[in-house]
Design an enzyme around this catalytic site. Structure first.
Site, mmCIF file in Angstrom:
data_model
loop_
_atom_site.group_PDB
_atom_site.id
_atom_site.type_symbol
_atom_site.label_atom_id
_atom_site.label_comp_id
_atom_site.label_asym_id
_atom_site.label_seq_id
_atom_site.Cartn_x
_atom_site.Cartn_y
_atom_site.Cartn_z
ATOM 1 N N GLU A 35 -39.027 -9.847 0.123
ATOM 2 C CA GLU A 35 -40.016 -10.921 0.217
ATOM 3 C C GLU A 35 -40.972 -10.531 1.331
ATOM 4 O O GLU A 35 -40.560 -10.436 2.496
ATOM 5 C CB GLU A 35 -39.332 -12.257 0.516
ATOM 6 C CG GLU A 35 -38.536 -12.734 -0.687
ATOM 7 C CD GLU A 35 -37.642 -13.919 -0.404
ATOM 8 O OE1 GLU A 35 -36.812 -14.221 -1.260
ATOM 9 O OE2 GLU A 35 -37.784 -14.516 0.678
ATOM 10 N N CYS B 236 -44.576 -17.327 5.533
ATOM 11 C CA CYS B 236 -45.094 -16.455 4.475
ATOM 12 C C CYS B 236 -45.796 -17.273 3.408
ATOM 13 O O CYS B 236 -46.700 -16.793 2.746
ATOM 14 C CB CYS B 236 -43.969 -15.648 3.867
ATOM 15 S SG CYS B 236 -42.664 -16.697 3.269
HETATM 16 P P1 NAD Z 1 -41.360 -6.998 10.423
HETATM 17 O O1 NAD Z 1 -41.511 -6.326 9.107
HETATM 18 O O2 NAD Z 1 -42.023 -6.410 11.604
HETATM 19 O O3 NAD Z 1 -39.798 -7.098 10.830
HETATM 20 C C1 NAD Z 1 -38.869 -7.689 9.991
HETATM 21 C C2 NAD Z 1 -37.506 -7.084 10.250
HETATM 22 O O4 NAD Z 1 -37.526 -5.716 9.872
HETATM 23 C C3 NAD Z 1 -37.027 -7.130 11.692
HETATM 24 O O5 NAD Z 1 -35.666 -7.503 11.722
HETATM 25 C C4 NAD Z 1 -37.203 -5.701 12.160
HETATM 26 O O6 NAD Z 1 -36.301 -5.308 13.184
HETATM 27 C C5 NAD Z 1 -36.894 -4.942 10.887
HETATM 28 N N1 NAD Z 1 -37.429 -3.564 10.857
HETATM 29 C C6 NAD Z 1 -38.413 -3.030 11.606
HETATM 30 N N2 NAD Z 1 -38.584 -1.729 11.292
HETATM 31 C C7 NAD Z 1 -37.678 -1.425 10.337
HETATM 32 C C8 NAD Z 1 -37.360 -0.249 9.586
HETATM 33 N N3 NAD Z 1 -38.008 0.906 9.798
HETATM 34 N N4 NAD Z 1 -36.380 -0.313 8.660
HETATM 35 C C9 NAD Z 1 -35.729 -1.469 8.432
HETATM 36 N N5 NAD Z 1 -35.995 -2.620 9.098
HETATM 37 C C10 NAD Z 1 -36.948 -2.605 10.042
HETATM 38 O O7 NAD Z 1 -41.805 -8.510 10.194
HETATM 39 P P2 NAD Z 1 -41.921 -9.660 11.255
HETATM 40 O O8 NAD Z 1 -43.085 -9.372 12.157
HETATM 41 O O9 NAD Z 1 -40.597 -9.920 11.879
HETATM 42 O O10 NAD Z 1 -42.261 -10.916 10.315
HETATM 43 C C11 NAD Z 1 -43.549 -11.217 9.886
HETATM 44 C C12 NAD Z 1 -43.774 -10.734 8.472
HETATM 45 O O11 NAD Z 1 -42.757 -11.229 7.611
HETATM 46 C C13 NAD Z 1 -45.069 -11.257 7.894
HETATM 47 O O12 NAD Z 1 -45.764 -10.202 7.267
HETATM 48 C C14 NAD Z 1 -44.636 -12.263 6.851
HETATM 49 O O13 NAD Z 1 -45.492 -12.449 5.797
HETATM 50 C C15 NAD Z 1 -43.339 -11.733 6.416
HETATM 51 N N6 NAD Z 1 -42.501 -12.813 5.880
HETATM 52 C C16 NAD Z 1 -42.375 -12.942 4.525
HETATM 53 C C17 NAD Z 1 -41.617 -13.968 3.991
HETATM 54 C C18 NAD Z 1 -41.435 -14.146 2.505
HETATM 55 O O14 NAD Z 1 -40.514 -14.845 2.107
HETATM 56 N N7 NAD Z 1 -42.264 -13.569 1.666
HETATM 57 C C19 NAD Z 1 -40.980 -14.863 4.841
HETATM 58 C C20 NAD Z 1 -41.136 -14.709 6.210
HETATM 59 C C21 NAD Z 1 -41.898 -13.663 6.720
#
Ligand code: NAD
Length: 481
Positions: free
Chosen positions: A248, A282
Site C-alpha cells: 500500500e 495515505c
Molecule cells: P517510508 O517508505 O520511508 O518507510 C516505511 C517503512 O519502510 C519504515 O518502517 C522504514 O524503516 C522501512 N524501510 C525504509 N527503507 C527500507 C528498505 N530499503 N527496505 C525495506 N523497508 C525499508 O515511508 P514513511 O515515510 O514511513 O511513510 C510515509 C509514506 O507512506 C507516504 O508515502 C504514504 O503515502 C505512505 N503510506 C501509504 C499508506 C497506504 O495505505 N497506501 C498508508 C500510510 C502511509
C-alpha cells in the site's frame, strides 16, 4: 535521562535490549526525547526468521476458529491498553489524543472483522469433465510474513497486517517505523500474553533492519505500507526470494465537486478528509477539483473553514491538528508548498510555519489551501502528505475526470453530485482502488482497502481480499474410481 519508552526487539519470547540504540522525540517539542530502542541487526533478524518458521508449523495446525479466538484475546489486550497506546501515538506521531484513541479503536474493529474471516468457506469444489473426478480448490497459510509499516498510523497499520496474518495461520515479523515504534512495542507486550512464542515477533530498527528482513532467508510474503521509493527497493530485494508482495503506497487523492445542493456540507466532508492526521494519511484528499460554476464560492468557504482549524500539541484539549511527524518531512511539505507558489498558485490559507507559544521548535505547519492550481503543477501531481489542499477548476465532466485520472497514483477518490449519469461515469472511470460518492475518503473496517497504479501492488488488505496474500491456493484433483 531515561525515556518514557525503552524497548528492544521481541525475538521468540524474549525482549532483546543489547546493541546500538535509536531515539524518538516528540514532534510538538523536539527537545523532548520519548523513546530509546535497541536496533535488531541482520543476525537477530535471521534468528527471528528461523523461530518464525518453526512456530508457524504449529500455528498452522491450530484450527482457524481457535486462532480467531486467540486473535480476539489479543484485541482485548490492545483495547485494555487503549489509553497507553493513544498516549504513545500522540507523543511520537503528534496527532491529537482523541484521534489517536480513535485509531486504536479502529485497529481493534478491523481486527475483529478479520477474526470473523475464520468462518469463511476455506475453498470450493468444481466438477470435472472426466467421469469420477472432482476438483477442489483450497487455501493454506502462506508461511512467514514480513510486515513493514510507516509512521502515520502506528497501531492501525501494524494491526491491519498482523490480524490477517494470524487468522490465516502465518507467523509474522513486524518492523515498525523508526519514528513511532512505541505503539508496536505495547502491542508486542499484549501479544506475548496470549500468543504462542514466535508466532508474532517484532524487530526494531531503521532501513537496514527492514532491508535485512525483506531480503532474509525464508520470507514467504512481504506486506509493506509506505512510500513508492521504498516499495521499489523492496520489489528489487524480493526479486531474489520471489516472495509474494502486498504493497500500500502513496496517493494523490482528489475530491471532485460536480454539483451539490449543500456546498457547506460537501466541503465539511472534504476538509475532514484532507486535514485529519494533519493530512498525513495515505487516503487524505490532496486535490479538490471544482466545477467552474462553484469555484468562487468553494474558495471562500475553504479559506474560512481551513483558517478556523485549531493547531497545537496533540496532548492539548480542543486541538484538531498536531505537528508534522519529523523535521525532514516538515521541510519537504514546506518545499512542496513553495514550489506551488513559485509555479503560480494563490494562497487562500496557511502556507507558513506556525510558531505556537511555548512550542516554538515544534513542526507545526499552518493548514494550507492553494487556489488556481493547474494540473501540470508539482502540487497537483506529487504526494505532499501534509495539511495542504490544492484547488483546481474544471469546465466539463470530461475535463474533470481527465484531471482526476492524470496522475501516477490511484488510491482513493470522492465525487459529489446529484446527477446519476455523472456519478455512474465516476464509478466506471475513476482510476482508483477506492471510490466514494457524496462523502469524504474515510474507509470502513471490513471492506477491501488498496490502490492501483503507483498506489499498490498485489492483493488488497482488509476484508476477504486479504486471503489472496496471506494464503496460497491449491487445486486438488480426486479420482473417485
Ligand atoms: P517510508 O517508505 O520511508 O518507510 C516505511 C517503512 O519502510 C519504515 O518502517 C522504514 O524503516 C522501512 N524501510 C525504509 N527503507 C527500507 C528498505 N530499503 N527496505 C525495506 N523497508 C525499508 O515511508 P514513511 O515515510 O514511513 O511513510 C510515509 C509514506 O507512506 C507516504 O508515502 C504514504 O503515502 C505512505 N503510506 C501509504 C499508506 C497506504 O495505505 N497506501 C498508508 C500510510 C502511509
Amino acid at each position: 535521562m531515561k525515556c518514557e519508552y525503552e524497548y528492544g526487539s521481541l525475538i521468540g519470547d524474549a525482549h532483546e535490549s543489547g546493541g546500538p540504540r535509536f531515539i524518538t522525540s516528540n514532534p510538538a517539542r523536539p527537545s523532548q526525547k520519548v523513546g530509546s530502542y535497541a536496533c535488531a541487526d541482520a543476525a537477530a533478524v535471521d534468528r527471528a526468521l528461523g523461530i518464525a518458521r518453526r512456530a508457524q508449523r504449529g500455528w498452522s495446525e491450530v484450527p482457524a476458529i481457535e486462532r480467531a479466538v486467540l486473535l480476539l484475546r489479543l484485541v482485548e489486550g490492545v483495547e485494555k491498553r487503549a489509553d497507553d497506546l493513544a498516549r504513545a501515538i500522540t507523543l511520537e506521531q503528534g496527532k491529537p489524543l482523541a484521534e489517536a484513541r480513535g485509531e486504536v479503536m479502529k485497529a481493534c474493529a478491523e481486527a475483529r472483522a478479520m477474526a470473523a474471516r475464520a468462518f469463511d468457506a476455506q475453498g470450493s469444489l468444481l466438477s470435472s469433465p472426466r467421469p469420477g473426478y472432482r476438483i477442489g480448490v483450497m487455501r493454506r497459510p502462506r508461511g512467514v510474513i514480513a510486515a513493514i509499516t510507516p509512521w502515520n498510523f502506528p497501531i492501525l497499520t501494524p494491526m491491519r497486517k498482523i490480524a490477517p496474518a494470524l487468522v490465516f495461520g502465518n507467523a509474522v515479523i513486524l518492523k515498525p517505523s523508526e519514528f513511532t515504534p512505541a505503539a508496536a512495542c505495547l502491542l508486542a507486550s499484549a501479544a506475548r500474553d496470549v500468543l504462542p512464542a514466535g508466532v508474532f515477533q517484532l524487530v526494531l530498527g531503521q532501513a537496514e533492519t527492514a532491508a535485512a528482513l525483506v531480503g532474509g532467508r525464508g520470507v514467504d510474503g512481504i506486506t509493506f505500507t509506505g512510500s513508492v521509493a521504498t516499495g521499489r527497493k523492496i520489489q528489487v530485494a524480493a526479486a531474489t526470494s520471489l516472495a509474494e508482495l502486498s504493497f500500500e503506497l502513496g496517493g494523490k487523492n482528489a475530491a471532485v465537486i460536480h454539483d451539490t445542493d449543500d456546498l457547506e456540507e460537501t466541503l465539511d466532508h472534504v476538509v475532514g478528509a484532507a486535514f485529519m492526521c494533519a493530512g498525513q494519511r495515505c487516503t487524505a484528499i490532496s486535490r479538490v477539483l471544482v466545477q467552474r460554476g462553484l469555484y468562487d464560492r468553494a474558495q471562500e468557504a475553504l479559506a474560512r473553514k481551513v483558517g478556523a482549524l485549531v493547531v497545537g500539541d496533540g496532548m492539548g484539549a480542543g486541538v484538531q491538528l498536531g505537528p508534522l511527524t519529523h523535521e525532514r518531512h516538515y521541510e519537504s511539505v514546506q518545499a512542496m508548498v513553495q514550489s506551488g507558489i513559485d509555479q503560480g498558485a494563490r494562497v487562500l490559507a496557511g502556507a507558513k510555519r506556525l510558531s505556537l507559544p511555548g512550542l516554538e521548535s515544534g513542526y507545526f505547519y499552518a493548514p494550507t489551501v492553494l487556489a488556481d492550481v493547474r494540473p501540470d503543477m508539482t502540487v497537483a501531481r506529487e504526494e505532499i502528505f501534509g495539511p495542504v489542499l490544492s484547488v483546481l477548476a474544471y469546465e466539463s465532466l470530461d475535463e474533470g475526470l481527465a484531471i482526476l485520472n492524470d496522475v501516477d497514483y490511484g488510491l482513493t477518490s470522492a465525487f459529489f453530485s446529484n446527477d446519476a449519469r455523472a456519478v455512474e461515469r465516476f464509478v466506471n472511470e475513476s482510476q482508483n482502488g477506492m471510490l466514494h460518492v457524496n462523502h469524504g475518503t474515510v474507509p470502513d473496517n471490513h471492506a477491501p482497502f488498496g490502490g492501483i497504479k503507483h498506489s499498490g501492488v498485489g492483493a488488497y488488505s482488509v476484508g476477504a481480499s486479504a486471503a489472496n496474500f496471506y494464503t496460497t491456493e491449491h487445486t486438488v484433483y480426486w479420482n473417485h474410481r
